[in-house]
Each structure stands twice: as structure tokens, then as C-alpha cells.
Design a protein around this motif. Structure first.
Motif, PDB file in Angstrom:
ATOM      1  N   GLY A 189      11.789  -4.751   1.483  1.00 26.30           N
ATOM      2  CA  GLY A 189      11.484  -5.370   2.770  1.00 26.30           C
ATOM      3  C   GLY A 189      10.034  -5.775   2.927  1.00 26.30           C
ATOM      4  O   GLY A 189       9.517  -5.809   4.043  1.00 26.30           O
ATOM      5  N   GLU A 190       9.370  -6.076   1.833  1.00 23.66           N
ATOM      6  CA  GLU A 190       7.934  -6.337   1.860  1.00 23.66           C
ATOM      7  C   GLU A 190       7.673  -7.710   1.237  1.00 23.66           C
ATOM      8  O   GLU A 190       8.269  -8.043   0.209  1.00 23.66           O
ATOM      9  N   SER A 191       6.773  -8.480   1.830  1.00 24.31           N
ATOM     10  CA  SER A 191       6.330  -9.700   1.147  1.00 24.31           C
ATOM     11  C   SER A 191       5.299  -9.303   0.092  1.00 24.31           C
ATOM     12  O   SER A 191       4.712  -8.211   0.149  1.00 24.31           O
ATOM     13  N   LEU A 192       5.055 -10.198  -0.835  1.00 19.72           N
ATOM     14  CA  LEU A 192       4.072  -9.882  -1.880  1.00 19.72           C
ATOM     15  C   LEU A 192       2.666  -9.751  -1.287  1.00 19.72           C
ATOM     16  O   LEU A 192       1.868  -8.922  -1.745  1.00 19.72           O
ATOM     17  N   GLU A 193       2.365 -10.565  -0.263  1.00 17.70           N
ATOM     18  CA  GLU A 193       1.058 -10.433   0.385  1.00 17.70           C
ATOM     19  C   GLU A 193       0.943  -9.067   1.075  1.00 17.70           C
ATOM     20  O   GLU A 193      -0.108  -8.412   1.015  1.00 17.70           O
ATOM     21  N   ALA A 235      -3.303  -2.923  -7.901  1.00 18.33           N
ATOM     22  CA  ALA A 235      -1.988  -3.490  -8.214  1.00 18.33           C
ATOM     23  C   ALA A 235      -0.897  -2.474  -7.923  1.00 18.33           C
ATOM     24  O   ALA A 235      -1.152  -1.265  -7.947  1.00 18.33           O
ATOM     25  N   GLY A 236       0.309  -2.964  -7.663  1.00 17.27           N
ATOM     26  CA  GLY A 236       1.423  -2.046  -7.472  1.00 17.27           C
ATOM     27  C   GLY A 236       2.736  -2.771  -7.278  1.00 17.27           C
ATOM     28  O   GLY A 236       2.767  -3.995  -7.055  1.00 17.27           O
ATOM     29  N   PHE A 237       3.808  -2.012  -7.363  1.00 18.57           N
ATOM     30  CA  PHE A 237       5.156  -2.564  -7.263  1.00 18.57           C
ATOM     31  C   PHE A 237       5.494  -2.958  -5.823  1.00 18.57           C
ATOM     32  O   PHE A 237       5.138  -2.255  -4.876  1.00 18.57           O
ATOM     33  N   LEU A 238       6.226  -4.042  -5.724  1.00 16.40           N
ATOM     34  CA  LEU A 238       6.747  -4.495  -4.439  1.00 16.40           C
ATOM     35  C   LEU A 238       7.732  -3.470  -3.887  1.00 16.40           C
ATOM     36  O   LEU A 238       8.559  -2.935  -4.622  1.00 16.40           O
ATOM     37  N   ASP A 239       7.632  -3.240  -2.584  1.00 19.42           N
ATOM     38  CA  ASP A 239       8.526  -2.304  -1.922  1.00 19.42           C
ATOM     39  C   ASP A 239       9.655  -3.064  -1.221  1.00 19.42           C
ATOM     40  O   ASP A 239       9.565  -4.274  -1.014  1.00 19.42           O
TER      41      ASP A 239
END
Ligand SMILES: [Zn+2]
Length: 315
Positions: A229-233, A223-227
Motif C-alpha cells: 500500500g505504499e508508493s515508491l516515493e 534504500a529499502g523494500f517497498l511496503d
């Protein structure tokens, strides 16, 4: 001398039993794909009947109410046999607060308030400090959800006093938890931080990780935080690579859980192993392994999306 609190049971026993059956049914029907609503604590579905979340903070009043009293990582509860109840009543004399309580909801017409109790303040003997986390089985899911929403809103109120653009004070906007800057007129709304969490499968095995700060022998999901310009996938794929060295494919969204520690949104996926050997950095992650489904280690709390994914899609 009697204290001003009386126990507030937020649901009738029959309703609590019904909620527990709903939670249990998630485990009894593990093949149910892609549920529209996941009945996990901290999601609104788990709130009790008669709970109304206010769209904006309410004016302070002396009316008796229900209290979410947070002290460090604990929530102060009133024991009632094996049960734990949110205290109810007027603000008690011992409760000396640095900031006034935040009235954020009503429960069966009674105001629900949340407050941060200073760590130096001794709590009266009629209350107990229960660690507030998803492993806490003594707290009913509906009361945990009330406390979680209060905790998240209190966190927002405390961190949104000043504008992050210009430093001027923020003013409460009507009919929303958002605020407006008196200096530059920018609007600010509660921050919710998305995290991808992913169950990685390979034949009859699951890929689980261990972090140094977790209890020995207890494993969980990547698990980790969204960056930016990134989609969740993409986030799930990146975190799998960073935490385990493994490439994954077929990343599919399953369900999500609000996570008020302090303000995350856990977005749950399942994925298949694609390639690569396990490699951990030894710092953030100190172990990652394939576990056969029949011999899983100690796992995350049953009230977490991590455990929901394992129980629902790990076989
Ligand atoms: Zn400003």
C-alpha cells in the motif's frame, strides 16, 4: 586432454569498447536529467548484440552452447588473459547437476543455459570462480547482464515448482515465464521485488549510510523494500526516516536498475533534505553522515544505480 569448452566472447571487441564508452558517457554528462534508458549492467540495454531472450524455457538439447554456471555467490568463467568469458561448448563431463540446466536465451544462434553448480563439485582448472556482484570489474557489463538474467530466471524456476495457494505442482505456460497450477488453476509469474533507493542532498552535502556488514569506510544511499500500500516515493521517504531519522522532500524519480540478487528492481530517486537530525538504530544502520561532495568516502560499485545517482546528481 582438451576440455570441451572454448571461450565465448559475447561481443566483438569494438562493440565492447563502444559499450564502455556509453557507460563512461554517463559520468561525462552528469547533468543529463531523467534518462529514459540507463545503460547499467543487468538492464537489457547492456545485453550484447545477437542476444535473444526466450519468452519461455526451451526444451533441453545436447547442442553446444554458452554456459552461465553459478556456484554459491560466484559465476564460473573462463580466463582469457585479463578477460573473463562465459564458457562455451557441450555440457562437460565434470558438470554433474542435480537439476537440468535451464535454456533461457540464444546468443548469435547458440543456446544460452544457466545451471546451479553444487558447492561440493570441484571445478576444473580451466575455469575460475569469480564473485558475482556489481563490484566485479573483471566481468564485462554484457556478460554480467546475461549472467544476471539467467540467475534471476533460474531462481524463479526453482522457487515456483508448487502453488503457494494449494500446494499442487505448477505447469509451465506457453510463451511466458509464468506458470499455471494444476490444482486450483491460479497463475504465477516471476516475482520482482521493488526497492526505492534515494540520493539525499543538502546544499553541497550528501547523506550516506553505513551498514555493519559493509566494508569499513564504504558508504551508500538510503534504500529499502517497498511496503504494501505504499508508493515508491513514500517508500523513499519512510526509509530515509527509518534509516537516518531525517525527513526528505522533493522526491523525484531518476532511473531504475534490475538487480538479480536474487530478484529486486532498484528504483532510483533524488530528494532534498527537509528537516531533522541524523539518528541511526545502531543495528541495521551503524552510521549515517553528511559528506561534502569534495570529500566523499569509499562508494558503491560504479555499475550500481547507487553510484549512478551519486555520479549523476551528487553535484
Ligand atoms: Zn494451486
Amino acid at each position: 586432454m582438451s576440455h570441451p569448452f572454448s571461450g565465448a566472447s559475447c561481443k566483438q571487441p569494438a562493440a565492447v569498447a563502444d559499450l564502455k564508452r556509453q557507460l563512461a558517457s554517463n559520468r561525462q554528462h552528469p547533468q543529463l536529467p531523467y534518462p529514459e534508458i540507463v545503460n547499467l549492467p543487468f538492464n537489457r540495454q547492456a545485453l550484447p548484440d545477437g542476444f535473444v531472450l526466450h519468452p519461455t524455457p526451451q526444451q533441453p538439447s545436447d547442442a553446444p552452447g554458452v554456459w552461465v554456471l553459478l556456484q554459491g555467490g560466484s559465476v564460473l568463467m573462463q580466463p582469457d588473459g585479463e578477460q573473463r568469458l562465459l564458457p562455451e561448448g557441450p555440457q562437460p563431463a565434470w558438470l554433474a547437476l542435480k537439476q537440468p540446466p535451464l535454456s533461457f536465451a540464444s546468443l548469435q544462434g547458440k543456446p544460452v543455459r544457466v545451471a546451479a553448480v553444487p558447492s561440493s563439485l570441484p571445478i576444473p582448472p580451466e575455469l575460475v570462480a569469480e564473485p558475482f556482484n556489481a563490484f566485479q570489474e573483471r566481468l564485462s557489463p554484457d556478460l554480467m547482464t546475461i549472467a544476471g538474467i539467467g540467475k534471476q530466471l533460474l531462481h524463479w524456476q526453482r522457487m515456483s515448482r508448487f502453488c503457494s495457494y494449494c500446494g499442487q505442482p505448477l505447469e509451465q505456460l506457453p510463451e511466458t515465464w509464468g506458470k499455471n497450477c494444476v490444482g486450483c488453476n491460479n497463475e504465477h509469474y516471476p516475482h520482482i521485488h521493488p526497492c526505492a533507493i534515494v540520493l539525499i542532498r543538502r546544499d553541497d552535502q550528501l547523506l550516506l549510510i553505513h551498514k555493519p556488514e559493509w566494508p569499513q569506510g564504504r558508504y551508500s544511499l538510503v534504500a529499502g523494500f517497498l511496503d504494501v500500500g505504499e508508493s515508491l516515493e513514500e517508500c523513499a521517504i519512510r526509509e530515509a526516516m527509518e534509516e537516518t531519522g531525517v525527513t526528505i522532500k522533493n522526491v523525484r524519480y531518476v532511473a531504475s536498475q534490475s538487480w538479480p540478487f536474487p530478484s529486486q528492481m532498484m528504483v532510483g530517486f533524488v530528494a532534498d533534505y527537509a528537516s531533522g537530525d541524523i539518528k541511526v538504530d545502531g543495528k541495521e544502520i551503524d552510521d549515517a553522515r553528511w559528506f561534502t561532495i569534495g570529500s566523499l568516502p569509499s562508494l558503491p560499485a560504479s555499475r550500481s544505480i547507487a553510484r549512478f545517482l551519486i555520479d549523476s546528481f551528487g553535484n
